[in-house]
Design a protein around this motif. Structure first.
Motif, short mmCIF file in Angstrom:
data_model
loop_
_atom_site.label_atom_id
_atom_site.label_comp_id
_atom_site.label_asym_id
_atom_site.label_seq_id
_atom_site.Cartn_x
_atom_site.Cartn_y
_atom_site.Cartn_z
N ILE A 163 0.82 -1.21 0.00
CA ILE A 163 0.00 0.00 0.00
C ILE A 163 0.86 1.26 0.00
CG2 ILE A 163 -0.18 0.23 2.52
CD1 ILE A 163 -3.03 0.76 -0.07
N ASP A 164 2.15 1.11 0.34
CA ASP A 164 3.03 2.28 0.36
C ASP A 164 3.61 2.61 -1.02
OD1 ASP A 164 4.59 -0.01 0.25
OD2 ASP A 164 6.14 0.75 1.62
N ALA B 39 -6.88 7.46 -3.32
CA ALA B 39 -7.88 7.27 -2.27
C ALA B 39 -7.21 7.06 -0.91
CB ALA B 39 -8.77 6.07 -2.61
N TYR B 40 -6.12 6.30 -0.88
CA TYR B 40 -5.44 6.03 0.38
C TYR B 40 -4.86 7.32 0.98
CZ TYR B 40 -2.46 3.68 3.81
OH TYR B 40 -1.87 3.27 4.98
N GLU C 235 -9.11 7.67 8.58
CA GLU C 235 -8.31 6.60 9.15
C GLU C 235 -8.99 5.23 9.00
OE1 GLU C 235 -5.07 4.88 10.27
OE2 GLU C 235 -5.22 7.07 10.01
N ASP C 236 -10.30 5.16 9.23
CA ASP C 236 -10.99 3.87 9.11
C ASP C 236 -10.90 3.33 7.68
OD1 ASP C 236 -11.63 3.90 11.75
OD2 ASP C 236 -13.73 4.49 11.47
N ASP C 237 -11.12 4.21 6.72
CA ASP C 237 -11.07 3.78 5.33
C ASP C 237 -9.64 3.43 4.90
OD1 ASP C 237 -13.79 3.97 4.93
OD2 ASP C 237 -13.73 5.98 4.08
N ARG C 238 -8.67 4.15 5.45
CA ARG C 238 -7.27 3.83 5.15
C ARG C 238 -6.92 2.44 5.69
NH1 ARG C 238 -3.34 7.83 4.13
NH2 ARG C 238 -1.94 6.89 5.66
N THR C 239 -7.39 2.14 6.88
CA THR C 239 -7.15 0.81 7.46
C THR C 239 -7.79 -0.26 6.58
OG1 THR C 239 -7.03 1.70 9.70
CG2 THR C 239 -7.53 -0.66 9.46
N PHE C 240 -9.02 0.00 6.15
CA PHE C 240 -9.71 -0.96 5.28
C PHE C 240 -8.94 -1.17 3.97
CE2 PHE C 240 -12.34 -1.39 1.49
CZ PHE C 240 -12.89 -2.64 1.71
N LEU C 241 -8.50 -0.08 3.32
CA LEU C 241 -7.78 -0.21 2.06
C LEU C 241 -6.46 -0.95 2.25
CD1 LEU C 241 -8.38 3.31 0.45
CD2 LEU C 241 -9.37 1.13 -0.27
N ARG C 242 -5.79 -0.69 3.35
CA ARG C 242 -4.53 -1.39 3.62
C ARG C 242 -4.79 -2.89 3.76
NH1 ARG C 242 -3.60 0.42 8.31
NH2 ARG C 242 -2.72 2.41 7.61
N ARG D 176 -9.19 -8.47 2.84
CA ARG D 176 -10.58 -8.04 2.61
C ARG D 176 -10.81 -8.01 1.10
NH1 ARG D 176 -12.17 -4.80 7.11
NH2 ARG D 176 -14.23 -4.77 6.13
N ASN D 177 -11.32 -9.05 0.51
CA ASN D 177 -11.43 -9.04 -0.96
C ASN D 177 -12.67 -9.74 -1.50
OD1 ASN D 177 -10.78 -11.69 -0.51
ND2 ASN D 177 -8.77 -11.61 -1.52
N ASP D 178 -13.77 -9.79 -0.70
CA ASP D 178 -14.99 -10.36 -1.26
C ASP D 178 -15.80 -9.26 -1.97
OD1 ASP D 178 -16.36 -8.91 0.70
OD2 ASP D 178 -16.65 -10.63 2.02
#
Length: 337
Positions: free
Chosen positions: A169-170, A256-257, A262-269, A276-278
């Protein structure tokens, strides 16, 4: 003479039809070369290669070679084999890519690796690369050999760079642009540049066509990466979210990242790391990309590179070939809408 730069997005949908019409007679000769040179005494080779080559692709890259030759008023026939080389290189990379990515769908059809297995796909890809180099040698130009062999090496480097960036993600925007310039844009650039070589035009013309193809290739890949989050097998020939599930860090994810909470960044990471890929996760990722403006801005970036591609044609005379090439750029970018 200065080009009239038409809007990237028209009221009427742009298409490849003008370029296809322009090069139709030449493309028939290219197809003849392709069909002849993919034959082998080993039946699996033409069977597997033919599955992908006949799979409904627009053959944009070889058409660019032919259209650029028209732009330069080239009267010879060398460009037919060169356009076939470009298609063989592209097809070989697709066979290898589908193995690396574990893809099951390509242009709305099952991928070769799903039908014949990974080993056969890799080896037939190698066969097509070898055929392309045979054709380069037959052409007899060291300049052409240098351009196309260099492009082949850079494509491989780009694919390895993308592989090592996967699930990271970095990954930053500069590295992402390096990846797509290598894995996609370099073949667009080479396809256009070799037309100037066979037409024996000066280095400045070579450079202009190289720039045109390179910027078009970057725009093309940016659009692919944006519509991956909203495509389906009818619009793009593959399932939506393939890049997401593969953990590929494309520009929409990078933007987006950087912008998300913060919550969405954690989800994307977690999503990029494969946790998380369903389908629900894909829907949430797409919503984040939309709410942060990442998809809109990726499309805007594609328009920027599309305009740079059109600007690269400014010194060429107006006419049917130039008009067709400009509309090809507009078509590539319009796929984002």
């Amino acid at each position: 003479m200065t080009a009239t730069v038409t809007p990237i997005r028209r009221s009427a949908a742009p298409s490849l039809d003008p370029m296809m019409t322009l090069v139709a007679a030449d493309m028939n000769k290219v197809n003849s070369v392709i069909l002849t040179r993919m034959q082998s005494d080993v039946p699996l080779i033409p069977e597997l290669a033919g599955h992908l080559i006949a799979g409904g692709g627009k053959r944009m890259r070889p058409m660019l070679t032919l259209a650029c030759a028209k732009l330069l008023d080239y009267q010879g026939t060398r460009h037919h084999k060169l356009a076939a080389i470009v298609e063989f290189i592209h097809t070989a990379t697709l066979l290898h890519d589908d193995v690396v990515d574990g893809s099951g769908l390509r242009r709305g059809r099952r991928t070769a690796n799903m039908i014949w297995g990974n080993s056969a796909s890799v080896l037939v890809g190698d066969f097509l690369f070898s055929r392309s180099f045979e054709l380069m040698v037959e052409d007899g130009s060291l300049r052409v050999l240098k351009i196309l062999s260099h492009a082949s090496a850079v494509i491989a480097e780009g694919e390895v760079n993308q592989l090592t960036a996967q699930r990271r993600i970095d990954t930053n925007e500069d590295r992402y642009l390096d990846i797509i310039a290598a894995k996609t844009a370099v073949l667009f650039a080479a396809a256009c540049r070799i037309a100037a070589v066979v037409a024996e035009r000066e280095p400045a013309i070579e450079e202009a066509l190289d720039n045109f193809g390179r910027y078009l290739g970057i725009a093309f890949q940016l659009v692919d990466d944006a519509i991956d989050y909203e495509s389906n097998d009818a619009t793009m020939g593959k399932d939506a979210g393939d890049d997401f599930r593969d953990g590929k860090v494309t520009l929409p994810i990078i933007l987006a990242y950087a912008r998300a909470g913060e919550d969405d960044r954690t989800f994307l990471r977690e999503a990029i790391e494969g946790l998380r890929n369903d389908d629900d996760d894909l829907a949430r990722a797409t919503a984040i990309l939309k709410s942060t403006g990442a998809l809109v801005d990726t499309a805007a970036r594609a328009r920027h590179y599309g305009r740079r591609a059109i600007d690269a044609l400014a010194s060429f005379p107006n006419g049917q070939a130039k008009t067709a090439l400009i509309e090809a750029v507009e078509f590539a970018v319009a796929r984002a809408y």
